[in-house]
Every structure is written in C-alpha cells, then in structure tokens.
Write a protein that holds these residues in place. Sequence first.
Motif, PDB file in Angstrom:
ATOM      1  N   ASN A   1      -5.684   8.623  -8.070  1.00  0.00           N
ATOM      2  CA  ASN A   1      -6.454   7.444  -8.480  1.00  0.00           C
ATOM      3  C   ASN A   1      -5.762   6.124  -8.114  1.00  0.00           C
ATOM      4  OD1 ASN A   1      -4.456   8.215 -10.320  1.00  0.00           O
ATOM      5  ND2 ASN A   1      -5.488   7.323 -12.081  1.00  0.00           N
ATOM      6  N   VAL A   2      -4.658   6.194  -7.349  1.00  0.00           N
ATOM      7  CA  VAL A   2      -3.926   4.971  -6.998  1.00  0.00           C
ATOM      8  C   VAL A   2      -4.040   4.710  -5.495  1.00  0.00           C
ATOM      9  CG1 VAL A   2      -1.713   3.758  -7.122  1.00  0.00           C
ATOM     10  CG2 VAL A   2      -2.207   5.596  -8.751  1.00  0.00           C
ATOM     11  N   ASP A   3      -4.373   3.465  -5.130  1.00  0.00           N
ATOM     12  CA  ASP A   3      -4.367   3.069  -3.722  1.00  0.00           C
ATOM     13  C   ASP A   3      -2.916   2.719  -3.370  1.00  0.00           C
ATOM     14  OD1 ASP A   3      -4.499   1.758  -1.263  1.00  0.00           O
ATOM     15  OD2 ASP A   3      -6.456   0.859  -1.698  1.00  0.00           O
ATOM     16  N   LEU A   4      -2.193   3.724  -2.863  1.00  0.00           N
ATOM     17  CA  LEU A   4      -0.754   3.540  -2.624  1.00  0.00           C
ATOM     18  C   LEU A   4      -0.456   2.504  -1.536  1.00  0.00           C
ATOM     19  CD1 LEU A   4       0.585   7.192  -2.982  1.00  0.00           C
ATOM     20  CD2 LEU A   4       0.779   5.341  -4.630  1.00  0.00           C
ATOM     21  N   PRO A   5      -1.208   2.483  -0.416  1.00  0.00           N
ATOM     22  CA  PRO A   5      -0.924   1.436   0.581  1.00  0.00           C
ATOM     23  C   PRO A   5      -1.096   0.032  -0.020  1.00  0.00           C
ATOM     24  CG  PRO A   5      -2.271   3.159   1.552  1.00  0.00           C
ATOM     25  CD  PRO A   5      -2.202   3.449   0.082  1.00  0.00           C
ATOM     26  N   ALA A   6      -2.114  -0.141  -0.870  1.00  0.00           N
ATOM     27  CA  ALA A   6      -2.321  -1.458  -1.491  1.00  0.00           C
ATOM     28  C   ALA A   6      -1.161  -1.782  -2.425  1.00  0.00           C
ATOM     29  CB  ALA A   6      -3.643  -1.474  -2.255  1.00  0.00           C
ATOM     30  N   ALA A   7      -0.690  -0.786  -3.170  1.00  0.00           N
ATOM     31  CA  ALA A   7       0.435  -1.024  -4.089  1.00  0.00           C
ATOM     32  C   ALA A   7       1.660  -1.463  -3.293  1.00  0.00           C
ATOM     33  CB  ALA A   7       0.736   0.252  -4.886  1.00  0.00           C
ATOM     34  N   ARG A   8       1.900  -0.806  -2.169  1.00  0.00           N
ATOM     35  CA  ARG A   8       3.069  -1.174  -1.361  1.00  0.00           C
ATOM     36  C   ARG A   8       2.928  -2.596  -0.823  1.00  0.00           C
ATOM     37  NH1 ARG A   8       6.099   2.386   3.067  1.00  0.00           N
ATOM     38  NH2 ARG A   8       4.340   2.072   4.428  1.00  0.00           N
TER      39      ARG A   8
END
Length: 334
Positions: A81-88
Amino acid sequence: MHVTVFSTKPYDHRFLEAENADGRHRFTFLDARLSEGTARLAAGSEAVCAFVNDELNAGVLEVLRREGVRLVALRCAGFNNVDLPAARRLGISVARVPAYSPHAVAEHTLALILALNRKIHRAYNRVREGNFALEGLLGFDLHGKTVGIVGTGKIGEVVARILAGFGCRLLAHDAYRNEVCESLGVRYVTMEELLEQSHIVTLHCPLTPDTRHMIDAAALERMRPGAMLVNTSRGAIIDTPAVLRALKSGRLGGLALDVYEEEADLFFEDLSARAIKDDVFARLLTFPNVLVTGHQAFFTEEALHGIAGTTLANIDAFERDGQPLHAVSVERLA
Ligand code: NAI
C-alpha cells in the motif's frame, strides 16, 4: 518523537503504549484511516504509524511531507500500500515489521482449512438450534492429501511444518527454495503443476505486480475440480469475480479467505447495522462452502506484542541514526 497513529483500534493503543511505557515517544492515536482527506491530521508529527488498509500513495505522501513527516512506520509486514518511489523522492523513510509471529498467520490458515473442510462454521449453528443431523457436514481426511503452498517464506514454512504433521503430501512454488521445507519433504514444482495436483492451494506470497490476480480464471481452470483455495496473504492475489464464477459452477470446492481485494471499505469495522454495498463480497457470503474472516490471521497476543516492539524499535533507530531498523527500500520492488 511525535508519532501520529492512523486506523487505531483499542488493541493498537494498548500494545503500543505498553511498549512506550517510559513515554520516550509521544503518540497521537486517531481512528481515521490514512488517506488524502486525513493526511493533514499528522501535522507536527515526525512519523506516522500506519496499517494494512491505510493509503500511502504519492498524493498522501506529499501531504505528509509538507506536514513534517519523515518516517512511515508500518505496523504490518506487507508494504503493497506504499508508493515507495514517491517516498524516496520525498525523502520519507518507510519501515515495516518484517516478522512478528508467523505462527499466528499459519495457525489461522489451519483453522480456516479445518473449519471449512469439517464445516465447523455450519455445525456450530446447527447444534445451537438443536439440529444434530450430519447430512451436509461430510469432510475429508487431510492425511494423505496434496497441499500446494505458494510462497515458502516465514509463514509458508510454518504452514508446511504443521501440514507435515497431518501427513499431507506437500508441494510448493517459490523462486527460492526453503531448506527447512525441503527437509520436511516439500517438493518444489511449477505453479501449473501445483495447481493441477493440489487438493488444497494456500497462498503465502506477498502482493506484488507479479502476484496480482495470480489466481485468475485460467489458474482456477487448472485446479483440480473440487479443490479448496485458501488466501491469508493479500486479497488482490486472487481475482475475486473469477473465483465467484468458479464457485457458482461448482468447479471450486471451497474458499477460505482472511483477506479480500476491496477489504479497505469493510474490514476492521462493525458494519453489522448497515447494508453491505460491495455486491461481489455479499455474493461470496451466500455460498455454504465459503468461509471468510476479516483480516484477523495476525491477531494474537504474541503477534501484537511483536508488532508493537518492532514498531517502537524502528522509531527508536530512526530517531537515533536517521535510519529505521527494518527499512523498506524501493529496490525491494525489483
Ligand atoms: P516472506 O517474505 O517471509 O515470504 C514470502 C515468500 O513468497 C518468499 O519466499 C518469496 O520468495 C515468495 N514469493 C514472492 N513472489 C512469489 C511468487 N510470484 N510465487 C511464489 N512465491 C513468491 O513473507 P511472510 O512473512 O511469510 O508473509 C507472507 C505474506 O503474508 C505477506 O506478504 C503478507 O501479505 C501476508 N500476511 C498476512 C497477514 C494476515 O493477517 N492475514 C499477516 C502477515 C502477513
């Protein structure tokens, strides 16, 4: 650190505060599910603590970053459920609880298999009404049956151990062979072989672009007629409308679910006085050979204690070193 906890239930409050007995962190507990509409409630926190159905897409992460959040501490293992590229891109660290009690989920999987096979859910109601007839409650011996385990990580391995004790023949599909499983007699096969040979197929792989709708109409068509399908992993691994069709035609013999593709609008809430608006889900509940629990496989004392402990350890490490103990990185998506 100031941490805003989303989707809080009384048990989250209890277990997290017990781990934080010395008051080193300040928790704000919110009932609200994290979404674009609620993300601003984290204003002034350096971290948010989120659960399986909280939304952490790019829009939500952008709002969180603007409000000062630098850490998302998931209190679960899955991070689909996490947009990892956006978090980075936004410089937000993401942490999870990679392992708490694999026994909790594995034992619940067995509870579902046994209850569905021996129709305990139906027998319970019959006996309470003074109906002791056995017609319709016929099950099968697990002993000697073939069970296909999809994903032999921590949970799949415990499932294999338990089923070996029942005397099942065990097949598995995973890109990585688990030596403990092999020592139990598990035989690794292709997904096609697993589907064709298993009396029971149980899913223990994560939800990824690869596994989304892994159990679709074609996979169901490959399964033995009358086989049982069990999903305690993530709802979207199965294509629910295709499963509905297989149940209607009688091709699928039984379905046990602890997770559901659209569970975010249903699970963890008491909706007993309202109409269920999800027609696919409502139809599922009409089948006598379908057993559904509302994402409770993790829900044991030991698991909640483990989840709270690791969540606090992630927050402690982030505060100390700028890096959580169990970071989820974008590379994990590859
Ligand atoms: P894990 O990471 O230890 O094991 C997952 C295994 O799946 C790995 O061996 C991996 O190689 C395998 N895998 C990945 N893609 C695959 C594919 N396409 N086909 C076959 N195997 C594949 O994870 P763990 O701790 O065993 O958890 C498994 C899943 O269970 C989690 O990802 C989570 O979605 C779910 N879960 C559900 C809970 C519940 O309350 N219902 C609670 C905890 C986890």
